[in-house]
Design a protein around this motif. Structure first.
Motif, PDB file in Angstrom:
ATOM      1  N   MET A 115      81.896 -63.374  95.254  1.00 45.45           N
ATOM      2  CA  MET A 115      83.074 -63.057  96.058  1.00 45.45           C
ATOM      3  C   MET A 115      84.100 -62.251  95.269  1.00 45.45           C
ATOM      4  O   MET A 115      84.776 -61.376  95.818  1.00 45.45           O
ATOM      5  CB  MET A 115      83.715 -64.345  96.580  1.00 45.45           C
ATOM      6  N   LEU A 116      84.225 -62.519  93.978  1.00 45.22           N
ATOM      7  CA  LEU A 116      85.159 -61.756  93.146  1.00 45.22           C
ATOM      8  C   LEU A 116      84.772 -60.282  93.118  1.00 45.22           C
ATOM      9  O   LEU A 116      85.624 -59.397  93.266  1.00 45.22           O
ATOM     10  CB  LEU A 116      85.171 -62.318  91.724  1.00 45.22           C
ATOM     11  N   ILE A 117      83.481 -60.029  92.961  1.00 46.47           N
ATOM     12  CA  ILE A 117      83.002 -58.648  92.945  1.00 46.47           C
ATOM     13  C   ILE A 117      83.256 -57.976  94.291  1.00 46.47           C
ATOM     14  O   ILE A 117      83.726 -56.830  94.362  1.00 46.47           O
ATOM     15  CB  ILE A 117      81.500 -58.614  92.598  1.00 46.47           C
ATOM     16  N   ILE A 118      82.949 -58.695  95.386  1.00 48.24           N
ATOM     17  CA  ILE A 118      83.142 -58.131  96.725  1.00 48.24           C
ATOM     18  C   ILE A 118      84.614 -57.818  96.975  1.00 48.24           C
ATOM     19  O   ILE A 118      84.955 -56.740  97.488  1.00 48.24           O
ATOM     20  CB  ILE A 118      82.606 -59.115  97.791  1.00 48.24           C
ATOM     21  N   VAL A 119      85.512 -58.743  96.606  1.00 47.32           N
ATOM     22  CA  VAL A 119      86.948 -58.540  96.836  1.00 47.32           C
ATOM     23  C   VAL A 119      87.477 -57.383  95.993  1.00 47.32           C
ATOM     24  O   VAL A 119      88.274 -56.561  96.467  1.00 47.32           O
ATOM     25  CB  VAL A 119      87.738 -59.830  96.529  1.00 47.32           C
ATOM     26  N   ILE A 120      87.042 -57.313  94.734  1.00 48.20           N
ATOM     27  CA  ILE A 120      87.497 -56.222  93.863  1.00 48.20           C
ATOM     28  C   ILE A 120      87.130 -54.874  94.447  1.00 48.20           C
ATOM     29  O   ILE A 120      87.947 -53.939  94.483  1.00 48.20           O
ATOM     30  CB  ILE A 120      86.907 -56.379  92.443  1.00 48.20           C
ATOM     31  N   PHE A 121      85.894 -54.767  94.942  1.00 49.59           N
ATOM     32  CA  PHE A 121      85.464 -53.490  95.498  1.00 49.59           C
ATOM     33  C   PHE A 121      86.093 -53.228  96.864  1.00 49.59           C
ATOM     34  O   PHE A 121      86.260 -52.075  97.259  1.00 49.59           O
ATOM     35  CB  PHE A 121      83.937 -53.418  95.587  1.00 49.59           C
ATOM     36  N   ALA A 122      86.437 -54.298  97.586  1.00 51.70           N
ATOM     37  CA  ALA A 122      87.132 -54.112  98.866  1.00 51.70           C
ATOM     38  C   ALA A 122      88.503 -53.479  98.641  1.00 51.70           C
ATOM     39  O   ALA A 122      88.955 -52.638  99.422  1.00 51.70           O
ATOM     40  CB  ALA A 122      87.278 -55.446  99.589  1.00 51.70           C
ATOM     41  N   VAL A 123      89.163 -53.885  97.558  1.00 58.80           N
ATOM     42  CA  VAL A 123      90.513 -53.403  97.276  1.00 58.80           C
ATOM     43  C   VAL A 123      90.500 -52.115  96.451  1.00 58.80           C
ATOM     44  O   VAL A 123      91.241 -51.165  96.748  1.00 58.80           O
ATOM     45  CB  VAL A 123      91.328 -54.488  96.535  1.00 58.80           C
ATOM     46  N   PHE A 124      89.663 -52.079  95.425  1.00 57.28           N
ATOM     47  CA  PHE A 124      89.693 -50.953  94.487  1.00 57.28           C
ATOM     48  C   PHE A 124      88.406 -50.126  94.479  1.00 57.28           C
ATOM     49  O   PHE A 124      88.240 -49.252  93.623  1.00 57.28           O
ATOM     50  CB  PHE A 124      89.944 -51.455  93.056  1.00 57.28           C
TER      51      PHE A 124
ATOM     52  N   GLN B 120      86.912 -47.649  96.302  1.00 54.59           N
ATOM     53  CA  GLN B 120      86.938 -46.186  96.376  1.00 54.59           C
ATOM     54  C   GLN B 120      87.499 -45.590  95.091  1.00 54.59           C
ATOM     55  O   GLN B 120      86.999 -44.569  94.589  1.00 54.59           O
ATOM     56  CB  GLN B 120      87.780 -45.741  97.580  1.00 54.59           C
ATOM     57  N   PHE B 121      88.531 -46.223  94.552  1.00 54.05           N
ATOM     58  CA  PHE B 121      89.134 -45.721  93.306  1.00 54.05           C
ATOM     59  C   PHE B 121      88.153 -45.837  92.142  1.00 54.05           C
ATOM     60  O   PHE B 121      88.006 -44.897  91.337  1.00 54.05           O
ATOM     61  CB  PHE B 121      90.407 -46.505  92.983  1.00 54.05           C
ATOM     62  N   ILE B 122      87.464 -46.989  92.049  1.00 53.28           N
ATOM     63  CA  ILE B 122      86.530 -47.216  90.948  1.00 53.28           C
ATOM     64  C   ILE B 122      85.381 -46.208  90.982  1.00 53.28           C
ATOM     65  O   ILE B 122      85.064 -45.566  89.969  1.00 53.28           O
ATOM     66  CB  ILE B 122      85.978 -48.651  90.996  1.00 53.28           C
ATOM     67  N   LEU B 123      84.749 -46.064  92.150  1.00 52.45           N
ATOM     68  CA  LEU B 123      83.619 -45.142  92.262  1.00 52.45           C
ATOM     69  C   LEU B 123      84.060 -43.698  92.059  1.00 52.45           C
ATOM     70  O   LEU B 123      83.362 -42.901  91.432  1.00 52.45           O
ATOM     71  CB  LEU B 123      82.937 -45.306  93.623  1.00 52.45           C
ATOM     72  N   GLY B 124      85.222 -43.360  92.609  1.00 50.87           N
ATOM     73  CA  GLY B 124      85.725 -41.997  92.445  1.00 50.87           C
ATOM     74  C   GLY B 124      86.063 -41.684  91.004  1.00 50.87           C
ATOM     75  O   GLY B 124      85.757 -40.599  90.498  1.00 50.87           O
ATOM     76  N   TYR B 125      86.686 -42.637  90.316  1.00 51.93           N
ATOM     77  CA  TYR B 125      87.073 -42.442  88.922  1.00 51.93           C
ATOM     78  C   TYR B 125      85.845 -42.260  88.027  1.00 51.93           C
ATOM     79  O   TYR B 125      85.854 -41.463  87.086  1.00 51.93           O
ATOM     80  CB  TYR B 125      87.888 -43.640  88.444  1.00 51.93           C
ATOM     81  N   MET B 126      84.777 -43.004  88.331  1.00 54.51           N
ATOM     82  CA  MET B 126      83.556 -42.935  87.517  1.00 54.51           C
ATOM     83  C   MET B 126      82.558 -41.925  88.054  1.00 54.51           C
ATOM     84  O   MET B 126      81.454 -41.795  87.522  1.00 54.51           O
ATOM     85  CB  MET B 126      82.911 -44.324  87.452  1.00 54.51           C
ATOM     86  N   HIS B 127      82.940 -41.237  89.131  1.00 56.47           N
ATOM     87  CA  HIS B 127      82.079 -40.215  89.749  1.00 56.47           C
ATOM     88  C   HIS B 127      80.721 -40.801  90.156  1.00 56.47           C
ATOM     89  O   HIS B 127      79.663 -40.228  89.886  1.00 56.47           O
ATOM     90  CB  HIS B 127      81.870 -39.023  88.803  1.00 56.47           C
ATOM     91  N   ILE B 128      80.780 -41.967  90.787  1.00 55.28           N
ATOM     92  CA  ILE B 128      79.570 -42.638  91.256  1.00 55.28           C
ATOM     93  C   ILE B 128      79.563 -42.629  92.774  1.00 55.28           C
ATOM     94  O   ILE B 128      80.557 -42.989  93.406  1.00 55.28           O
ATOM     95  CB  ILE B 128      79.509 -44.093  90.755  1.00 55.28           C
ATOM     96  N   SER B 129      78.451 -42.239  93.366  1.00 49.01           N
ATOM     97  CA  SER B 129      78.343 -42.233  94.818  1.00 49.01           C
ATOM     98  C   SER B 129      77.819 -43.578  95.309  1.00 49.01           C
ATOM     99  O   SER B 129      77.222 -44.345  94.546  1.00 49.01           O
ATOM    100  CB  SER B 129      77.398 -41.114  95.276  1.00 49.01           C
TER     101      SER B 129
END
Length: 210
Positions: free
Chosen positions: A53-62, A64-73
């Motif tokens: 759940m921690l992983i899911i919540v982190i990605f729910a909130v951040f 797009q920013f995380i994937l965009g910053y790391m250039h990951i699709s």
């Protein structure tokens, strides 16, 4: 003004239930925690649920920013998660699930239970999309939170009481279910890899959009 968007809540819950598949985690959880005590299994269930759940919540909130910053699709996330699940499925099929289990019941709760089985690419992508749809709408945001809490509770309960099912099936039954789970997990991983590859090819214009 409606306090909660019930239709949106239902959509989130059903989608995540199908992706996370709490009942489907039972044979895998039993296989990985078979040598643990009841207390260790309970701790593993709590830890796996919390990590997932921690992983899911982190990605729910951040997300797009995380994937965009790391250039990951998102498609790259699907392929990498699929490969990891494929390795796990092969260990289940060959009877090497004990190699993934830690004696203190902590490591197995983090990987593979917490991630990628619970907090995996499928759940991450789905929650990221739902979070986008809920932006600017408090009823939808509340619905998303309630759905996530409900899924978390179900994830824990299915794992926590897997021992009851284990006693009913017996050692031979657990082994059989474990092998079947390995086959299903392999199929899921291959499908994830195929979906990610299709997304890559579509992005590059090598195949038309569906």
């Amino acid at each position: 003004m409606t306090f909660i968007d019930v239709a949106f809540l239902t959509s989130v819950f059903v989608t995540l239930f199908v992706i996370v598949d709490p009942p489907g985690t039972i044979p895998i959880f039993m296989a990985l925690t078979g040598s643990m005590t009841a207390k260790q299994r309970s701790k593993a269930a709590w830890t796996a649920t919390g990590v997932g759940m921690l992983i899911i919540v982190i990605f729910a909130v951040f997300g797009q920013f995380i994937l965009g910053y790391m250039h990951i699709s998102l498609s790259a996330l699907q392929v990498s998660g699929g490969l990891l699940l494929l390795i796990i499925s092969l260990q289940l099929l060959t009877g090497k699930e004990d190699e993934m289990a830690a004696s203190d019941g902590v490591n197995v709760a983090l990987v593979p239970l917490g991630t990628p089985l619970l907090g995996g690419p499928g759940a991450i992508v789905a929650v990221m999309l739902f979070a986008q749809q809920a932006q600017g709408s408090m009823p939808r945001t509340i619905g998303l939170v309630v759905a996530l809490l409900t899924i978390a509770a179900m994830m824990f309960l299915f794992m926590r009481f897997s021992g009851v099912i284990s006693r009913i099936l017996g050692k031979g039954g657990v082994t059989l279910v474990t092998r079947v789970a390995g086959v299903l997990l392999a199929a899921i991983s291959v499908q994830m890899i195929a979906d990610g590859a299709q997304a890559f090819l579509t992005t590059w214009g090598l195949i038309p959009e569906a």
